[in-house]
Design a protein around this motif. Structure first.
Motif, short mmCIF file in Angstrom:
data_model
loop_
_atom_site.label_atom_id
_atom_site.label_comp_id
_atom_site.label_asym_id
_atom_site.label_seq_id
_atom_site.Cartn_x
_atom_site.Cartn_y
_atom_site.Cartn_z
N CYS A 28 0.83 -1.21 0.00
CA CYS A 28 0.00 0.00 0.00
C CYS A 28 0.86 1.26 0.00
N TYR A 29 2.01 1.20 0.66
CA TYR A 29 2.90 2.36 0.67
C TYR A 29 3.47 2.63 -0.72
N VAL A 30 3.82 1.56 -1.45
CA VAL A 30 4.34 1.73 -2.81
C VAL A 30 3.27 2.31 -3.73
N ARG A 31 2.01 1.91 -3.53
CA ARG A 31 0.91 2.34 -4.40
C ARG A 31 0.22 3.62 -3.90
N ARG A 32 0.75 4.27 -2.90
CA ARG A 32 0.10 5.45 -2.33
C ARG A 32 0.05 6.59 -3.35
N PRO A 33 -0.87 7.54 -3.20
CA PRO A 33 -0.90 8.72 -4.08
C PRO A 33 0.39 9.52 -3.97
N ASP A 34 0.72 10.23 -5.02
CA ASP A 34 1.97 10.98 -5.06
C ASP A 34 2.06 12.03 -3.95
N GLN A 35 0.91 12.62 -3.60
CA GLN A 35 0.95 13.69 -2.61
C GLN A 35 0.91 13.17 -1.18
N ALA A 36 0.75 11.87 -0.99
CA ALA A 36 0.66 11.30 0.36
C ALA A 36 2.05 11.00 0.91
N TYR A 97 -2.82 1.11 11.69
CA TYR A 97 -1.39 1.22 11.42
C TYR A 97 -1.11 2.49 10.64
N SER A 98 0.15 2.87 10.64
CA SER A 98 0.63 3.97 9.81
C SER A 98 2.08 3.69 9.46
N THR A 99 2.48 4.14 8.28
CA THR A 99 3.88 4.00 7.89
C THR A 99 4.67 5.18 8.46
N GLY A 100 5.94 4.96 8.65
CA GLY A 100 6.78 5.98 9.24
C GLY A 100 7.44 5.45 10.51
N PHE A 101 8.16 6.31 11.16
CA PHE A 101 8.92 5.92 12.34
C PHE A 101 8.31 6.57 13.57
N GLY A 102 7.57 5.79 14.34
CA GLY A 102 7.02 6.28 15.60
C GLY A 102 5.72 7.05 15.43
N VAL A 103 5.30 7.66 16.52
CA VAL A 103 4.04 8.39 16.61
C VAL A 103 4.23 9.82 16.10
N THR A 104 3.24 10.31 15.36
CA THR A 104 3.27 11.68 14.84
C THR A 104 2.18 12.53 15.49
N GLY A 105 2.13 13.78 15.07
CA GLY A 105 1.19 14.70 15.70
C GLY A 105 -0.27 14.32 15.50
N GLY A 106 -0.62 13.81 14.32
CA GLY A 106 -2.02 13.47 14.06
C GLY A 106 -2.43 12.10 14.54
N SER A 107 -1.52 11.36 15.16
CA SER A 107 -1.85 9.99 15.58
C SER A 107 -2.94 9.97 16.65
N ALA A 108 -2.96 10.97 17.53
CA ALA A 108 -3.96 11.00 18.60
C ALA A 108 -5.37 11.13 18.03
N VAL A 126 5.17 1.14 10.99
CA VAL A 126 6.11 0.36 10.17
C VAL A 126 6.97 1.33 9.38
N ASP A 127 8.28 1.23 9.56
CA ASP A 127 9.23 2.05 8.80
C ASP A 127 9.50 1.35 7.48
N THR A 128 8.83 1.80 6.42
CA THR A 128 8.91 1.13 5.11
C THR A 128 10.16 1.51 4.32
N THR A 129 11.01 2.38 4.87
CA THR A 129 12.24 2.73 4.15
C THR A 129 13.32 1.68 4.31
N PHE A 130 13.20 0.82 5.33
CA PHE A 130 14.21 -0.22 5.60
C PHE A 130 15.61 0.41 5.63
N GLY A 131 15.71 1.56 6.28
CA GLY A 131 16.97 2.29 6.27
C GLY A 131 18.12 1.55 6.91
N ASN A 132 17.87 0.82 7.99
CA ASN A 132 18.93 0.08 8.67
C ASN A 132 18.95 -1.40 8.31
N GLY A 133 18.30 -1.73 7.18
CA GLY A 133 18.24 -3.14 6.77
C GLY A 133 17.14 -3.91 7.44
N GLU A 134 16.37 -3.27 8.29
CA GLU A 134 15.26 -3.90 8.99
C GLU A 134 14.04 -2.97 8.91
#
Length: 280
Positions: A28-36, A97-108, A126-134
């Motif tokens: 779903c993250y790969v297929r997300r709209p360009d502005q998202a 769920y939400s993609t990204g690293f940790g809780v953001t301002g709009g999560s509440a 879920v951190d979908t960038t797999f920046g650290n290999g995980e």
């Protein structure tokens, strides 16, 4: 709308996530709209008697985010929930769920909506960038902060996450972590990778046993019991019989690959003949 309710005052203690959920979120993250910037969705599953949340499925929910507001497509969310429950009635909302690293301002704000759908929902990031290999996967529950009888705010508290994987699913998950993979490995390539990993583990066990015998390291009784249990679980057969068993299984695998290749070729040929007949 069916839902599994956690007992009041007893939020989730841990979360078990099936690999299908991680694959769905990444897709779903790969297929997300360009502005998202991120993807938000609903988690489906059940709550075990010990308070563990078993997350087995998910689907994305369209949304728009502003500086201090989040707009979810609630009708789409409810329609998707009804469709999923027609296929598997035992799956209910357990969180979001939400993609990204940790809780953001709009999560509440989003968590407040899901709190009206189910009691004590979980929030999975879920951190979908797999920046650290995980894929950094975290789970949170909302804990109310109060002063006396007055509720002041809600705080996200992290809880343990356990990813349940079979061996075949782990191969796909390891491929997903490798962001520079050219193609999905075939069955034979996957088996080769598994055998190489098995040989590496056997070499590690050999080295540990040799070090213990030579008194280079102190023996560990727990490791010794695990090695003994592993050896006792192996079937008693001669090397010749074992080689024949492996070769027979390999021949069956090659035969299936050959038959599937013939089937694909036949279907492709039939489709081209059908197209040519329609043009004539």
């Amino acid at each position: 709308m069916a839902a599994v309710l956690l007992p009041f005052g007893s939020p989730a203690t841990t979360v078990k996530v099936h690999p299908l959920v991680i694959f769905n979120i990444c897709d779903c993250y790969v297929r997300r709209p360009d502005q998202a910037d991120r993807v938000i969705g609903t988690l489906l599953g059940s709550v075990l008697p010990d308070g563990t949340v078993d997350v087995r499925n998910s689907y994305a929910v369209p949304h728009n985010e502003y500086s201090d507001q989040v707009a979810l497509d609630i009708d789409y969310h409810h329609n998707m929930l009804m469709s999923h429950q027609k296929v598997n009635p035992k799956e209910a909302i357990v969180g979001w769920y939400s993609t990204g690293f940790g809780v953001t301002g709009g999560s509440a704000l989003i968590h407040e909506f899901y709190s009206r759908e189910v009691s004590n929902p979980i929030h999975l990031t879920v951190d979908t960038t797999f920046g650290n290999g995980e894929a950094t996967i975290k789970a949170f529950i909302s804990v109310n902060l109060s002063l006396g009888d007055q509720q002041l705010a809600a705080q996200f508290q992290e809880i343990p996450v356990d990813i349940k994987m079979a061996e075949a699913e782990k191969i796909g998950y390891d491929l997903l972590k490798s962001t520079n993979a050219d193609k999905i490995p075939s069955d034979l390539e996957g088996m080769e990778a598994s055998m190489e990993k098995l040989l590496t583990l056997i070499d590690d066990v050999y080295k540990y046993v040799d070090d213990v015998v030579e008194k280079r390291v102190a023996p560990d009784n727990d490791i010794g019991r695990l090695i003994a249990d592993t050896l006792s679980s192996l079937p008693k057969m001669s090397p010749t019989a074992f080689d024949k068993l492996v070769n027979d299984g390999l021949q069956d695998q090659l035969l299936l690959l050959y038959l599937s290749s013939i089937t694909r070729t036949q279907l492709s040929l039939a489709e081209k003949l059908n197209t040519a007949a329609q043009l004539i």
